[in-house]
Design a protein around this motif. Structure first.
Motif, PDB file in Angstrom:
ATOM      1  N   HIS A  29       0.848  -1.202   0.000  1.00 15.81           N
ATOM      2  CA  HIS A  29       0.000   0.000   0.000  1.00 15.81           C
ATOM      3  C   HIS A  29       0.877   1.244   0.000  1.00 15.81           C
ATOM      4  O   HIS A  29       2.090   1.166   0.192  1.00 15.81           O
ATOM      5  CB  HIS A  29      -0.896   0.023   1.253  1.00 15.81           C
ATOM      6  N   ASP A  47       0.623   5.219   1.874  1.00 12.83           N
ATOM      7  CA  ASP A  47      -0.142   5.705   3.022  1.00 12.83           C
ATOM      8  C   ASP A  47      -1.193   6.758   2.664  1.00 12.83           C
ATOM      9  O   ASP A  47      -0.922   7.711   1.940  1.00 12.83           O
ATOM     10  CB  ASP A  47       0.812   6.257   4.092  1.00 12.83           C
ATOM     11  N   TRP A  72      10.248   7.553   3.983  1.00 11.90           N
ATOM     12  CA  TRP A  72       9.992   7.227   2.578  1.00 11.90           C
ATOM     13  C   TRP A  72       9.131   8.280   1.926  1.00 11.90           C
ATOM     14  O   TRP A  72       8.289   8.907   2.576  1.00 11.90           O
ATOM     15  CB  TRP A  72       9.415   5.839   2.414  1.00 11.90           C
ATOM     16  N   HIS A  96       4.834   0.238   0.221  1.00  7.04           N
ATOM     17  CA  HIS A  96       5.598  -0.488   1.237  1.00  7.04           C
ATOM     18  C   HIS A  96       4.766  -1.630   1.805  1.00  7.04           C
ATOM     19  O   HIS A  96       3.539  -1.679   1.627  1.00  7.04           O
ATOM     20  CB  HIS A  96       6.111   0.449   2.329  1.00  7.04           C
ATOM     21  N   ARG A 134       5.680   6.622  14.490  1.00 10.08           N
ATOM     22  CA  ARG A 134       5.429   7.005  13.098  1.00 10.08           C
ATOM     23  C   ARG A 134       4.843   8.411  13.009  1.00 10.08           C
ATOM     24  O   ARG A 134       3.890   8.748  13.713  1.00 10.08           O
ATOM     25  CB  ARG A 134       4.417   6.018  12.525  1.00 10.08           C
TER      26      ARG A 134
HETATM   27 FE   LIG Z   1       1.861   2.210   5.612  1.00  6.37          FE
END
Ligand SMILES: [Fe+2]
Ligand SMILES: O=C(O)CCC(=O)C(=O)O
Length: 291
Positions: free
Chosen positions: A107, A109, A260, A267, A282
């Protein structure tokens, strides 16, 4: 370190980790004020390599947040509850008793948002003794490697992207999928935040100007086409994206911060450490509307 050092950088050490994308970065301390020159080199390294794994960091949540803010506004996840003291930071936690992991399918994000995240940074707090790597794709190559005729077809397609109850999750809601399987990941109601969006399948990167295939697990079908018509083409573009020669793999160490470019990669978090704990902090940075 086997890969030669990339000598265009004065403030960082940058070594490629695979042929198509991904680099390791050494020589920068993100817990301090990063100089404008070092930040400019980090941006160049990100744009050149799509994924940078910045090693040997030791930062508090406040320091990670300060670093993330140098890249732009913080994007809040519409479905996931952030840390109590730092709502901008999502703690991704997998315990030995958890069967599923967060992000365990291909996927990109927040593709379901009208303006998906520009980039995601994950900071490794605790990693398993082996496994728990993250895989990445180079979506520029997924486009470049198509025939001219297929590129022309791809440029006419638009994807319908959905954030919850999506097909690849068998229509199950996030709440139902996560409860009992990811004990410390808290799902929230997105309220009136938009979580379905239509995007061009071929997107132009706003900084590099290069075309790429913008696709991931949130895509349901192509705009104006049925599921039956769309699925074979979705499968084809996904296979094209995840060809081994279009990927790299980041092996984590405690203290690695991987950033990224979410606009030109997909990813996949590998779920191969059943008896161990993995904890990541995150933060996602806001992006533009894809064009
Ligand atoms: Fe993700
Ligand atoms: O835990 C990981 O390696 C990645 C999880 C993920 O998909 C994300 O943070 O967006």
């Amino acid at each position: 370190m086997n890969a030669p050092r990339n000598t265009q950088y004065r403030h960082l050490e940058v070594h490629k980790i695979a042929g198509s994308l991904g680099a390791e970065v050494h020589g920068v301390d993100l817990s301090r004020d990063v100089s404008d020159q070092a930040l400019a080199e980090l941006r160049a390294a990100l744009l050149d390599n799509l994924v940078i794994a910045i090693r040997d960091q030791n930062m508090t949540p406040a320091q990670q947040l300060a670093f993330a803010r140098r890249w732009g506004e913080i994007h809040l996840h519409p479905f996931m509850e952030g840390m109590a003291d730092y709502p901008e930071i999502l703690a991704i936690i997998k315990r030995p008793t958890d069967k599923k992991n967060f992000g365990g399918s291909w996927h990109t994000d927040q593709m379901f948002s009208p303006c998906p995240a520009m980039g995601t940074m994950l900071y490794a707090k605790e990693v398993p003794s082996a496994g728990g790597d993250t895989l990445f794709t180079n979506q520029y190559l997924a486009y470049d490697s198509l025939s001219d005729a297929m590129k022309t077809i791809a440029r006419q397609l638009r994807t319908v992207c959905v954030g919850d109850n999506f097909k690849s999750a068998n229509g199950l809601s996030r709440k139902d999928r996560y409860s009992g399987q990811m004990s410390e990941m808290k799902v929230k109601d997105p309220g009136n935040v938009q979580t379905t969006s239509v995007h061009p399948l071929v997107r132009t990167h706003p900084e590099t100007g290069r075309r790429l295939i913008y696709i991931g697990g949130h895509v349901q079908h192509f705009d104006g086409m049925t599921d039956e018509e769309s699925q074979p083409l979705i499968d084809f573009f996904m296979r094209q994206s995840i060809r081994p020669e279009h990927t790299c793999r980041v092996r984590w160490q405690t203290g690695t911060l991987t950033f990224w470019d979410n606009r030109c990669t997909q990813h996949f978090a590998v779920n191969d450490y059943p008896a161990e704990t993995r904890i990541m902090h995150r933060i996602t940075v806001c992006g533009d509307q894809p064009f």
